[in-house]
Design an enzyme around this catalytic site. Structure first.
Site, PDB file in Angstrom:
ATOM      1  N   ASP A   1       0.818  -1.212   0.000  1.00  0.00           N
ATOM      2  CA  ASP A   1       0.000   0.000   0.000  1.00  0.00           C
ATOM      3  C   ASP A   1       0.846   1.255   0.000  1.00  0.00           C
ATOM      4  O   ASP A   1       0.520   2.242  -0.655  1.00  0.00           O
ATOM      5  CB  ASP A   1      -0.868   0.054   1.266  1.00  0.00           C
ATOM      6  CG  ASP A   1      -1.988  -0.952   1.192  1.00  0.00           C
ATOM      7  OD1 ASP A   1      -2.026  -1.718   0.204  1.00  0.00           O
ATOM      8  OD2 ASP A   1      -2.808  -0.956   2.121  1.00  0.00           O
TER       9      ASP A   1
ATOM     10  N   ASP B   1       0.353   4.230  -2.491  1.00  0.00           N
ATOM     11  CA  ASP B   1       0.038   5.574  -2.002  1.00  0.00           C
ATOM     12  C   ASP B   1       1.023   6.607  -2.546  1.00  0.00           C
ATOM     13  O   ASP B   1       0.652   7.718  -2.895  1.00  0.00           O
ATOM     14  CB  ASP B   1       0.092   5.625  -0.465  1.00  0.00           C
ATOM     15  CG  ASP B   1      -1.074   4.874   0.147  1.00  0.00           C
ATOM     16  OD1 ASP B   1      -2.004   4.513  -0.600  1.00  0.00           O
ATOM     17  OD2 ASP B   1      -1.039   4.637   1.367  1.00  0.00           O
TER      18      ASP B   1
ATOM     19  N   ILE C   1     -11.710   8.800   3.552  1.00  0.00           N
ATOM     20  CA  ILE C   1     -11.258   9.890   4.414  1.00  0.00           C
ATOM     21  C   ILE C   1      -9.895  10.366   3.952  1.00  0.00           C
ATOM     22  O   ILE C   1      -9.109   9.592   3.422  1.00  0.00           O
ATOM     23  CB  ILE C   1     -11.123   9.507   5.907  1.00  0.00           C
ATOM     24  CG1 ILE C   1     -11.411   8.026   6.133  1.00  0.00           C
ATOM     25  CG2 ILE C   1     -12.022  10.349   6.757  1.00  0.00           C
ATOM     26  CD1 ILE C   1     -11.339   7.653   7.593  1.00  0.00           C
TER      27      ILE C   1
ATOM     28  N   LYS D   1      -7.755   2.658  12.924  1.00  0.00           N
ATOM     29  CA  LYS D   1      -8.104   2.490  11.510  1.00  0.00           C
ATOM     30  C   LYS D   1      -7.891   1.023  11.184  1.00  0.00           C
ATOM     31  O   LYS D   1      -6.767   0.566  11.009  1.00  0.00           O
ATOM     32  CB  LYS D   1      -7.251   3.385  10.618  1.00  0.00           C
ATOM     33  CG  LYS D   1      -7.692   3.339   9.167  1.00  0.00           C
ATOM     34  CD  LYS D   1      -7.015   4.419   8.345  1.00  0.00           C
ATOM     35  CE  LYS D   1      -7.604   4.520   6.945  1.00  0.00           C
ATOM     36  NZ  LYS D   1      -7.451   3.318   6.148  1.00  0.00           N
TER      37      LYS D   1
ATOM     38  N   CYS E   1      27.173 -28.107   9.806  1.00  0.00           N
ATOM     39  CA  CYS E   1      28.025 -29.243  10.182  1.00  0.00           C
ATOM     40  C   CYS E   1      28.253 -30.218   9.044  1.00  0.00           C
ATOM     41  O   CYS E   1      28.932 -31.226   9.219  1.00  0.00           O
ATOM     42  CB  CYS E   1      27.433 -29.975  11.384  1.00  0.00           C
ATOM     43  SG  CYS E   1      25.978 -30.937  10.957  1.00  0.00           S
TER      44      CYS E   1
ATOM     45  N   CYS F   1      25.981 -31.303  15.564  1.00  0.00           N
ATOM     46  CA  CYS F   1      25.859 -30.050  14.814  1.00  0.00           C
ATOM     47  C   CYS F   1      25.904 -28.868  15.782  1.00  0.00           C
ATOM     48  O   CYS F   1      25.074 -28.756  16.678  1.00  0.00           O
ATOM     49  CB  CYS F   1      24.545 -30.047  14.036  1.00  0.00           C
ATOM     50  SG  CYS F   1      24.230 -28.502  13.171  1.00  0.00           S
TER      51      CYS F   1
HETATM   52  S1  IVH Z   1     -14.854   6.256   8.798  1.00  0.00           S
HETATM   53  C1  IVH Z   1     -16.798   9.244   6.190  1.00  0.00           C
HETATM   54  N1  IVH Z   1     -13.581   4.869  10.633  1.00  0.00           N
HETATM   55  O1  IVH Z   1     -10.765   3.527   6.082  1.00  0.00           O
HETATM   56  C2  IVH Z   1     -15.847   8.401   6.896  1.00  0.00           C
HETATM   57  N2  IVH Z   1     -13.170   4.371   8.344  1.00  0.00           N
HETATM   58  O2  IVH Z   1     -11.025   5.830   3.614  1.00  0.00           O
HETATM   59  C3  IVH Z   1     -16.007   6.979   6.515  1.00  0.00           C
HETATM   60  N3  IVH Z   1     -11.602   2.525   8.008  1.00  0.00           N
HETATM   61  O3  IVH Z   1     -12.031   2.090   3.573  1.00  0.00           O
HETATM   62  C4  IVH Z   1     -15.023   6.073   7.086  1.00  0.00           C
HETATM   63  N4  IVH Z   1     -11.232   2.101  10.143  1.00  0.00           N
HETATM   64  O4  IVH Z   1     -13.166   1.139   5.539  1.00  0.00           O
HETATM   65  C5  IVH Z   1     -13.776   5.081   9.301  1.00  0.00           C
HETATM   66  N5  IVH Z   1     -12.552   3.700  12.361  1.00  0.00           N
HETATM   67  C6  IVH Z   1     -12.752   3.901  11.052  1.00  0.00           C
HETATM   68  C7  IVH Z   1     -12.099   3.130  10.068  1.00  0.00           C
HETATM   69  C8  IVH Z   1     -12.330   3.403   8.724  1.00  0.00           C
HETATM   70  C9  IVH Z   1     -10.968   1.750   8.891  1.00  0.00           C
HETATM   71  C10 IVH Z   1     -11.459   2.410   6.552  1.00  0.00           C
HETATM   72  C11 IVH Z   1     -12.748   2.434   5.792  1.00  0.00           C
HETATM   73  C12 IVH Z   1     -12.396   3.075   4.487  1.00  0.00           C
HETATM   74  C13 IVH Z   1     -11.182   3.842   4.799  1.00  0.00           C
HETATM   75  C14 IVH Z   1     -11.534   5.308   4.742  1.00  0.00           C
END
Ligand code: IVH
Length: 723
Positions: A45, A49, A95, A133, A458, A479
């Site tokens: 990732d 990114d 987000i 997250k 060995c 060994c």
């Molecule tokens: S909130 C409007 N909370 O992160 C906000 N997302 O780009 C909607 N994700 O793929 C998302 N943990 O699946 C939110 N505690 C959390 C999260 C979370 C993981 C993931 C979500 C999405 C990405 C957001």
């Protein structure tokens, strides 16, 4: 190095930014296709990114070159044709991501929110909710009149895939809601796979592959395995892949004006979801202002390795829903939330060499020596390739660019090779760059890995027994690698414990020929020790002191410390309890050994084989002669204990007891602790963040206890009512 040479070469050599934009788009499309559609990511990732941000920056500089089909214009993957499309009533947004892994990542967010809300220094701190997250895939669960009617993936944010059948197999997701739930409720959250479930699944996959079953593969990481399970077309197969779920938000909900719930804060709505039966992580909490966000980021960062699941950062959300509304959205991202990333758990690096290491039982493990790379918060230079089959299946060769993964306390692993031809398939149609320079050639690759036929330490013959995945050195204690490992095993804290006897010292002692066997340790004198490199008199004295202390031990520790194959701590304890005396264990026949709880045919045979070897008996005798001693008991004095014959499985984090402490209490009361739930499990003890083991218990009707219930049982109280 952070990127395969070929990408770097290709992208940097294109003459102008327009060409660069095209190349980046092609590369990102190819990566995204493998990630979202094939569930087989080709780069970590972090690398995706990086390229994505480069493209975003270029597109911002040249708005005229923007194109609606640019990867930057999509939220996620496209819907697979096999699943019915689902149009989300409320779009599933993404987000904004803060990749600055310093405290400033949180501070910038708070400063921005305060600016948007026109707050001044005199105004109070903004209240946030801070959440992990979760590293899985977003899911929208739609309930109508309290019944789960649809589960949909995010897809491109507007349209996802209907994966209801597969999601129904997740025990943690309620199929029915209590009567006070609103007529329409969409719960959004993350479907993920716990690390232990992932390891078990991959182990099972490896066995299938070893057994020659076609079409089976191992999974790159828990997220990838979860995505594969969710989009598995056969729900029966999906059901065998243990998944978990955390709720973190809402989609469409019956409005308050039509009798729906009235929430004023995000935190409160999560509490309500919990009451309605959804798993909500106990790591979610309120935080005031930048200082508490920073503290949260650091606290969760410290816990990250110990959690049962992968997280790739934390998410901060403005708590007040009224303020969320005031803040609104920019393009498709809410202004009121941000994801603050942790250091990546997967990175690219180069294989410098492939070494073969020899373990305590002679097992040969291929290990990739890597160009140092910062992954999962530490610098990694070695990664296991498990065994010959794995190394060959992944086709890892010297010089390759590979993805390395380090998550939790799992040892770093090479997950796959990044072949330039894969991600650049569509870009390599031109054989030359626009200015006429030929494209860089695919580098000549090293040779396919083959396990050496003799032990690299060995030179004894290395053999692979039929039906086994591993090669073993046949040198035994001849060994030196096996001898060193045997000493470290004996000296570890859970065995006989010789404080300060670490691998560097053992290497020196064995390599210098001062110590050949375990008993030699107890014959060490000050002169021999003081002659070693970097060994001051003081440390030599300390070691002698530690050796002296270690002589007073217990029978279970001593038995475990001998390093007999298949005899772990629990088995050693059972053996000691059953036989009472070491001689009784050494002389027991296989039939007698089989009477011991915990001992099956494989363990019984291994014990017999070990004690039938005269040199092993000799080692035991010499250790005793050197003064190693323990209290001996009476044989078979199995006093009936409150929990004898009762089997427990522990899952999740208990409020006060550490996992090891709970285990010790259960064992002291005569009970047993098993690793997985079956019909034979008597109780599952579940704490916070309990995972698929809890689901399985519920599915099988195994009683579930919380910590208080366990403690009551330990005191001999009748089983408490179910929680
Ligand atoms: S909130 C409007 N909370 O992160 C906000 N997302 O780009 C909607 N994700 O793929 C998302 N943990 O699946 C939110 N505690 C959390 C999260 C979370 C993981 C993931 C979500 C999405 C990405 C957001």
């Amino acid at each position: 190095m952070t990127t395969p040479d070929l990408f770097a070469g290709l992208i940097a050599k294109l003459p102008d930014d327009a060409e660069r934009i095209t190349a980046l788009r092609q590369t990102l499309h190819a990566h995204a296709h493998r990630y979202y559609v094939l569930d087989e990511p080709s780069v970590p990732d972090a690398e995706y990114d990086r390229l994505f941000r480069e493209l975003q920056a270029l597109e911002a500089r040249y708005p005229e070159l923007m194109s609606p089909d640019s990867p930057t214009q999509r939220v996620g993957g496209q819907a697979l044709e096999q699943f019915a499309p689902v149009r989300h009533a409320v779009p599933m947004l993404s987000i904004r991501t803060e990749t600055d892994t310093q405290a400033s990542g949180a501070e910038n967010f708070d400063a921005r929110i305060r600016r948007e809300l026109a707050l001044t220094d005199g105004d109070a701190s903004v209240v946030y909710v801070a959440e992990p997250k979760f590293d899985g895939l977003a899911m929208s669960l739609r309930y109508e009149h309290g019944t789960l009617v649809q589960a949909a993936t995010r897809g491109d944010g507007e349209t996802g895939e209907d994966v209801t059948q597969n999601i129904r197999t997740i025990g943690q997701i309620p199929l029915k809601l209590p009567a006070d739930a609103p007529p329409v409720l969409e719960v959004r959250g993350e479907v993920y796979m716990r690390r232990d479930d992932f390891e078990t699944l991959n182990e099972r996959q490896r066995q299938k592959i070893a057994a020659g079953i076609k079409g089976e593969k191992t999974f790159v990481n828990p997220r990838n395995a979860a995505a594969g399970a969710v989009r598995q077309l056969d729900p029966a197969i999906a059901g065998q892949r243990p998944l978990s779920f955390f709720a973190y938000g809402l989609g469409e909900v019956t409005p308050a004006s039509a009798g729906g719930p009235e929430f004023s804060s995000h935190f409160d709505l999560l509490q309500t979801l919990k009451i309605w039966g959804f798993p909500v992580s106990s790591l979610i909490g309120r935080a005031q202002g930048a200082t508490e966000l920073v503290a949260y980021y650091e606290a969760i960062g410290k816990q990250r390795d110990a959690l049962g699941f992968d997280i790739d950062g934390v998410v901060y959300k403005v708590d007040s829903l009224a303020l969320q509304q005031r803040l609104g959205f920019v393009s498709r991202e809410p202004r009121w939330a941000v994801a603050h990333k942790f250091p990546a758990q997967e990175m690219l690096t180069t294989v410098l060499a492939i070494d073969v290491q020899v373990g305590r039982t002679g097992k040969l493990t291929p290990v990739a020596k890597l160009a140092p790379v910062f992954v999962g918060g530490v610098t990694v230079t070695n990664a296991t390739l498990h065994n010959e089959d794995e190394a060959r299946r992944k086709d890892v060769r010297v010089g390759d660019t590979v993805i390395v993964r380090r998550a939790g306390d799992v040892i770093p692993e090479v997950v796959s090779v990044v072949l330039p031809s894969i991600p650049l398939a569509s870009a390599t149609t031109t054989a030359a760059t626009p200015d006429g320079e030929p494209l860089p050639m695919q580098p000549q690759r090293g040779v396919l890995f083959a396990m050496p036929k003799t032990c690299p330490v060995c030179a004894s013959v290395a053999l692979r027994e039929e039906g086994e995945a591993d090669y073993r050195c046949t040198g035994g204690l001849f060994c030196s690698a096996q001898r060193k490992q045997a000493m470290l095993h004996f000296a570890q804290r859970r065995a006989v414990e010789v404080e300060g006897l670490g691998d560097k010292l053992v290497d020196q002692l064995v390599d210098a020929g001062i110590v050949h066997t375990l008993p030699d340790l107890y014959r060490l004198g000050l002169t021999a020790l003081a002659n070693l490199d970097r060994m001051a008199d003081k440390s030599a004295l300390n070691l002698l002191d530690a050796l002296q202390k270690s002589k007073q031990t217990t029978l279970p520790r001593f038995l475990f410390g001998l390093g007999i194959r298949h005899v772990g701590e629990a088995t050693a304890k059972e053996l000691a309890r059953h036989f009472g005396k070491l001689d009784a264990v050494m002389d027991a026949t296989e039939t007698q050994l089989l009477e011991v709880a915990d001992v099956g045919p494989i363990v019984a045979k291994s014990l017999r084989t070990f004690f039938d070897q005269p040199h092993n008996r000799e080692v035991v005798e010499q250790l005793r002669a050197c003064g190693v001693t323990w209290p001996e008991g009476e044989p078979a004095a199995r006093t009936p204990t409150p929990l004898s014959g009762v089997t427990f499985v522990l899952t999740g984090t208990l409020p006060t007891l550490e996992r090891e402490a709970a285990k010790a209490l259960i064992e002291a009361a005569g009970g047993k602790v098993a690793g997985s739930v079956s019909k034979k499990t008597s109780y599952v003890v579940a704490g916070a963040e309990a995972g698929s083991k809890l689901d399985k218990a519920l599915a099988l009707g195994v009683p579930v206890l919380d910590e208080a219930g366990l403690l009551a049982l330990l005191q001999g109280d009748p089983p408490p009512p179910q929680v």
